[in-house]
Design a protein around this motif. Structure first.
Motif, short mmCIF file in Angstrom:
data_model
loop_
_atom_site.label_atom_id
_atom_site.label_comp_id
_atom_site.label_asym_id
_atom_site.label_seq_id
_atom_site.Cartn_x
_atom_site.Cartn_y
_atom_site.Cartn_z
N GLN A 93 7.39 17.49 12.04
CA GLN A 93 6.16 18.27 11.88
C GLN A 93 6.18 19.53 12.75
O GLN A 93 5.17 19.95 13.31
N ASP A 94 7.36 20.13 12.82
CA ASP A 94 7.56 21.38 13.56
C ASP A 94 7.85 22.46 12.52
O ASP A 94 8.95 22.51 11.96
N THR A 95 6.88 23.33 12.25
CA THR A 95 7.05 24.32 11.18
C THR A 95 6.81 25.76 11.63
O THR A 95 7.32 26.68 11.01
N ARG A 96 6.05 25.97 12.70
CA ARG A 96 5.71 27.36 13.06
C ARG A 96 6.89 28.10 13.68
O ARG A 96 7.23 29.20 13.26
N ALA A 97 7.53 27.51 14.69
CA ALA A 97 8.69 28.16 15.30
C ALA A 97 9.82 28.32 14.29
O ALA A 97 10.44 29.40 14.22
N PRO A 98 10.13 27.29 13.46
CA PRO A 98 11.16 27.50 12.44
C PRO A 98 10.83 28.65 11.49
O PRO A 98 11.74 29.36 11.04
N MET A 99 9.54 28.83 11.17
CA MET A 99 9.14 29.96 10.31
C MET A 99 9.55 31.28 10.95
O MET A 99 10.10 32.17 10.30
N VAL A 100 9.30 31.41 12.26
CA VAL A 100 9.64 32.65 12.97
C VAL A 100 11.16 32.84 13.03
O VAL A 100 11.69 33.92 12.75
N TYR A 101 11.88 31.77 13.41
CA TYR A 101 13.34 31.85 13.52
C TYR A 101 13.95 32.26 12.17
O TYR A 101 14.80 33.15 12.10
N ALA A 102 13.54 31.56 11.11
CA ALA A 102 14.11 31.83 9.79
C ALA A 102 13.73 33.24 9.32
O ALA A 102 14.58 33.98 8.80
N GLY A 103 12.47 33.62 9.48
CA GLY A 103 12.03 34.93 9.05
C GLY A 103 12.79 36.06 9.73
O GLY A 103 13.20 37.03 9.09
N LEU A 104 12.99 35.93 11.03
CA LEU A 104 13.74 36.96 11.77
C LEU A 104 15.21 36.98 11.33
O LEU A 104 15.80 38.06 11.16
N ALA A 105 15.79 35.80 11.14
CA ALA A 105 17.19 35.75 10.71
C ALA A 105 17.37 36.37 9.33
O ALA A 105 18.32 37.13 9.09
N TYR A 106 16.45 36.07 8.40
CA TYR A 106 16.56 36.60 7.05
C TYR A 106 16.34 38.12 7.02
O TYR A 106 17.13 38.85 6.41
N TRP A 107 15.24 38.57 7.65
CA TRP A 107 14.78 39.94 7.43
C TRP A 107 15.18 40.92 8.54
O TRP A 107 15.41 42.10 8.26
N ALA A 108 15.25 40.46 9.80
CA ALA A 108 15.64 41.37 10.88
C ALA A 108 17.15 41.49 11.00
O ALA A 108 17.65 42.45 11.57
N VAL A 109 17.88 40.48 10.46
CA VAL A 109 19.35 40.50 10.57
C VAL A 109 20.02 40.50 9.20
O VAL A 109 20.82 41.38 8.89
N GLY A 110 19.70 39.51 8.35
CA GLY A 110 20.41 39.35 7.09
C GLY A 110 20.25 40.53 6.15
O GLY A 110 21.25 41.06 5.62
N PHE A 111 19.01 40.96 5.91
CA PHE A 111 18.78 42.07 4.98
C PHE A 111 19.40 43.38 5.49
O PHE A 111 20.12 44.05 4.74
N PRO A 112 19.16 43.77 6.77
CA PRO A 112 19.81 45.00 7.25
C PRO A 112 21.34 44.90 7.23
O PRO A 112 22.02 45.89 6.92
N ALA A 113 21.88 43.72 7.55
CA ALA A 113 23.34 43.56 7.52
C ALA A 113 23.87 43.77 6.11
O ALA A 113 24.91 44.42 5.91
N GLY A 114 23.18 43.22 5.11
CA GLY A 114 23.59 43.42 3.73
C GLY A 114 23.54 44.88 3.33
O GLY A 114 24.44 45.39 2.63
#
Length: 455
Positions: A387-408
């Protein structure tokens, strides 16, 4: 003691629960595939409009489904703790929140043409997509309620029923499509609107089936008795757990949509190759998703019992199963990329050699993609079990959009590596998400061990 002996019972339990969920996910994917194929036979303009309209519908649905996914670990944990009342409370309020969400989003879907025009769609495309959404919007409420009941039954480890109901609804979808898109057996030929009616029929019939089954097999929960009565405490708990799941789903779905836009900048051939590679990856991703859902149930049950050794061993078994399947996928993707891509391209299409060449290159990157994507989705499932969802939301969101999208963008567009560079950006983003989520999960396990050890 042999190295893998402690993990075998967990692996068997995960597969017993996960395989029907994998089958259910695959059947759900095939509903979209059959819609596309049958509308493609009917009219290309209708296919294009439904592709656009369904993308909008699905993005909204995936956000709302977060509340259904929240029910899964909460019911599993309550069952492990022997709290049958809590099972009923959280499932009911999951249905409440899902219904409220559906009622909020339905009007914009019904009257969607101004939004479609603002998105730059032409008059004909906007009108066709509006016609589909005006009907398909009515399916949002039953679809989200089905998501709650699917997760409720999965938490009860009744995944076989989830699988068979999904298969039946997929067959219903094909039958109603055949009748109403083409006007067979004396039914009116409704084309695109017929496909929308078929989708609503699928969601409504699925809801009826799940409600009847849940009422009969779990009468002890009295799930639908006094359903109208609010429960503020359970409502708040489901809402707090569910909205981060919905936004995490949105972040990942949005990343792939943005990737498709970038591939479109590179031209029609790279975009077509991207679509094929993504379809192939989606078919294998459902395996990792089913394992993730099973891991959520198992982790939630272990957390409810406060059995941290079982939680650790079960988590390693889930990660190992996902990695093992990914390894098999890597061998297939690296060994047969041209054959796999060629299955999706008309042999007489003049662009076939180019599409197959680009698609084969993407499939080689997809081999890496599978490893990290499977790892991150299974770890998300384990965290949801806690039942841990808030921190994973932040981690995943940053990885996808702050790193993954710009890297692509940098690799694919700026540095000129094309589609391969764009997909490498996906690998980087998903890899970072997997690493950070794993760090979060094992840190949370250690924190609970310390808390339980205190006198």
């Amino acid at each position: 003691m042999p190295l893998f002996t402690p993990y075998r019972p967990h692996a068997r339990a995960l597969l017993r629960l996960g395989l029907p969920l994998i089958g259910s996910n695959l059947a759900q994917v095939l509903i979209g595939v059959t819609d596309a194929v049958m509308l493609g036979w009917y009219d290309v303009a209708a296919l294009a409009a439904v592709t656009l309209a369904h993308s909008i519908w699905f993005v909204i649905f995936i956000v709302g489904s977060g509340f259904g996914f929240a029910v899964l670990p909460m019911v599993a944990s309550a069952l492990a703790a022997g709290d049958e009342t809590q099972v009923r409370r959280v499932t009911r309020m999951g249905m409440w929140i899902s219904a409220l969400f559906a009622l909020i989003v339905m009007p914009p879907l019904i009257w969607s043409e101004p939004v479609l025009r603002a998105m730059g769609q032409g008059e004909t495309m906007a009108a066709l997509a509006r016609d589909y959404l005006a009907i398909a919007a009515l399916g949002m409420l039953p679809a989200l309620l089905v998501m709650v009941l699917k997760n409720y039954l999965a938490a009860l480890e009744r995944a076989q029923a989830v699988f068979w109901f999904t298969v039946v609804t997929a067959l219903v979808n094909i039958a109603v499509n055949w009748l109403l898109i083409f006007g067979n057996l004396g039914f009116p030929e409704l084309g695109l609107r017929g496909a929308a009616i078929a989708s609503v029929s699928v969601h409504v019939s699925g809801l009826v089936a799940f409600c009847v089954y849940a009422a009969r097999v779990t009468p002890e929960h009295a799930l639908f008795a006094r359903l109208w009565r609010p429960d503020r405490e359970a409502f708040g708990r489901v809402f707090r757990l569910g909205w981060p799941i919905g936004l995490t789903n949105l972040a990942e779905t949005g990343l792939f949509a943005a990737t498709a836009v970038m591939m479109g900048w590179l031209g029609a051939v790279p975009l077509a190759a991207h679509g094929v590679a993504l379809q192939l990856s989606s078919l294998t991703f459902v395996v990792h998703l089913g394992l993730s859902q099973a891991a959520t149930v198992r982790a939630g049950a272990a957390a409810g019992r406060r059995d941290l050794p079982d939680l650790r061993t079960g988590a390693r078994a889930a990660i190992g199963l996902s990695a093992g399947f990914a390894a098999v996928t890597v061998v297939v993707y690296l060994g047969l990329p041209e054959l796999l891509v060629g299955l999706f391209v008309d042999p007489d299409d003049p662009a076939r050699p180019q599409i197959v060449a680009v698609g084969a290159a993407l499939m080689r990157v997809a081999a890496l993609f599978q490893l990290v994507d499977g790892l991150q989705v299974v770890t998300l499932g384990l965290l949801r079990g806690l039942q841990d969802t808030r921190a994973p939301m932040v981690y995943a969101g940053l990885a996808y959009w702050a790193v993954g999208f710009p890297a692509g963008y940098v690799l694919g567009i700026t540095l000129g590596f094309g589609g391969v560079g764009v997909w490498m950006g996906l690998v980087v983003g998903l890899g970072l998400a997997a690493a950070s989520l794993l760090w979060r999960f094992w840190g949370e396990v250690r924190r609970r061990e310390a808390a339980f050890a205190e006198p």
